[in-house]
Design a protein around this motif. Sequence first.
Motif, short mmCIF file in Angstrom:
data_model
loop_
_atom_site.label_atom_id
_atom_site.label_comp_id
_atom_site.label_asym_id
_atom_site.label_seq_id
_atom_site.Cartn_x
_atom_site.Cartn_y
_atom_site.Cartn_z
N VAL A 78 -0.58 -3.52 2.90
CA VAL A 78 -0.05 -2.21 2.51
C VAL A 78 -0.16 -2.03 0.99
O VAL A 78 -0.61 -0.99 0.50
CB VAL A 78 1.41 -2.06 2.98
N ASN A 79 0.24 -3.05 0.24
CA ASN A 79 0.24 -2.94 -1.21
C ASN A 79 -1.16 -2.82 -1.79
O ASN A 79 -1.38 -2.12 -2.79
CB ASN A 79 0.95 -4.14 -1.84
N VAL A 121 -1.03 7.18 8.23
CA VAL A 121 -0.53 5.99 8.93
C VAL A 121 0.74 6.33 9.70
O VAL A 121 1.64 6.98 9.15
CB VAL A 121 -0.24 4.85 7.93
N LYS A 173 6.99 3.03 2.66
CA LYS A 173 6.30 3.57 1.48
C LYS A 173 4.96 4.16 1.89
O LYS A 173 4.57 5.25 1.44
CB LYS A 173 6.11 2.46 0.45
N THR A 174 4.25 3.46 2.78
CA THR A 174 2.95 3.93 3.26
C THR A 174 3.10 5.17 4.13
O THR A 174 2.32 6.12 4.01
CB THR A 174 2.25 2.81 4.07
N SER A 183 7.74 -1.72 2.59
CA SER A 183 6.33 -1.46 2.29
C SER A 183 5.74 -0.47 3.28
O SER A 183 4.98 0.43 2.92
CB SER A 183 5.54 -2.77 2.33
N LEU A 184 6.12 -0.65 4.54
CA LEU A 184 5.61 0.24 5.58
C LEU A 184 6.11 1.66 5.39
O LEU A 184 5.35 2.63 5.49
CB LEU A 184 6.03 -0.29 6.95
N THR A 232 1.40 8.80 3.03
CA THR A 232 0.27 9.33 3.82
C THR A 232 0.68 10.42 4.82
O THR A 232 -0.17 10.90 5.56
CB THR A 232 -0.42 8.19 4.59
N GLU A 239 -3.96 -1.72 -0.07
CA GLU A 239 -4.79 -0.67 0.51
C GLU A 239 -4.19 0.73 0.42
O GLU A 239 -4.87 1.71 0.77
CB GLU A 239 -5.08 -0.98 1.99
N LEU A 240 -2.95 0.86 -0.01
CA LEU A 240 -2.29 2.16 0.02
C LEU A 240 -3.06 3.22 -0.77
O LEU A 240 -3.29 4.33 -0.28
CB LEU A 240 -0.86 2.05 -0.52
N LYS A 241 -3.52 2.88 -1.96
CA LYS A 241 -4.24 3.84 -2.79
C LYS A 241 -5.49 4.35 -2.07
O LYS A 241 -5.77 5.55 -2.03
CB LYS A 241 -4.62 3.20 -4.13
N LEU A 244 -6.07 4.29 1.22
CA LEU A 244 -5.69 5.07 2.40
C LEU A 244 -5.39 6.52 2.01
O LEU A 244 -5.80 7.46 2.70
CB LEU A 244 -4.47 4.44 3.07
#
Length: 240
Positions: free
Chosen positions: A83-84, A97, A116-117, A113-114, A121, A86-88, A90
């Motif tokens: 997540v940390n 997500v 946050k994603t 973390s999840l 998104t 690949e977030l940018k 994604l």
Amino acid sequence: MLDKERMPRHVAIIMDGNGRWAKKRGLPRVAGHNAGMKTMKKIVDHSDKLGIEYLTVYAFSTENWKRSIAEVSGIFKLLVTYVNSELKELVENNVKVTVLGDYRQIPSDAEKSLEKTLEATKNNTGLRFNIALNYGSRDEIRRAVEEIARGVQAGNLNPEDITEDTISAHLFTGKLHLDIPDPELVIRTSGELRLSNYLLWQTAYSELVFSDVLWPDFSPEEYEKAIEEYQSRDRRFGGR
């Protein structure tokens, strides 16, 4: 050669074989999960390039809690890392997500973390990347039945009005939650020939493709082979 006109809208994958991949190389099981996470990134990227609308992966089942503390801990640490890192990308690739399952039971750092994603998104309109996390299909169906029973008890629903659509709507994938269509194609890697409590209701008419390739070795080329197999079939849905 893939037929762009017959591309499945929704592909669901059982990512199996990480442990065996690691064992063959004399590595700890978590190394297999790490390699599998890298493969997952490639398949997400390739799904986006192919124009697939929905990709659902079986990341952690309700039964996986039976595994060793070290392995379970390692899996969730890898999720945080993914997540940390690949977030940018994604966000830039317009990937949305979502999560199937009760992810609030996972370790707090992974949950944060999840979330946050999910927040970053949520307004994206491209590939819908669904992560089945702390997910089990029988538990999902049980929850749906429970919700429907409460509706009947409250007088908001008559028992005789309960249809298949009613049940579908109350599943994690349903319109009351995420409104995800049933998968046309389910892929399982590593040579195992079962669904393992994965999307049992939603896969009633899905095409199943089983690959002998262990998940960490499942390349975009192998992915396209599975889609080609799907495209070669005549889907009659019980008709002649």
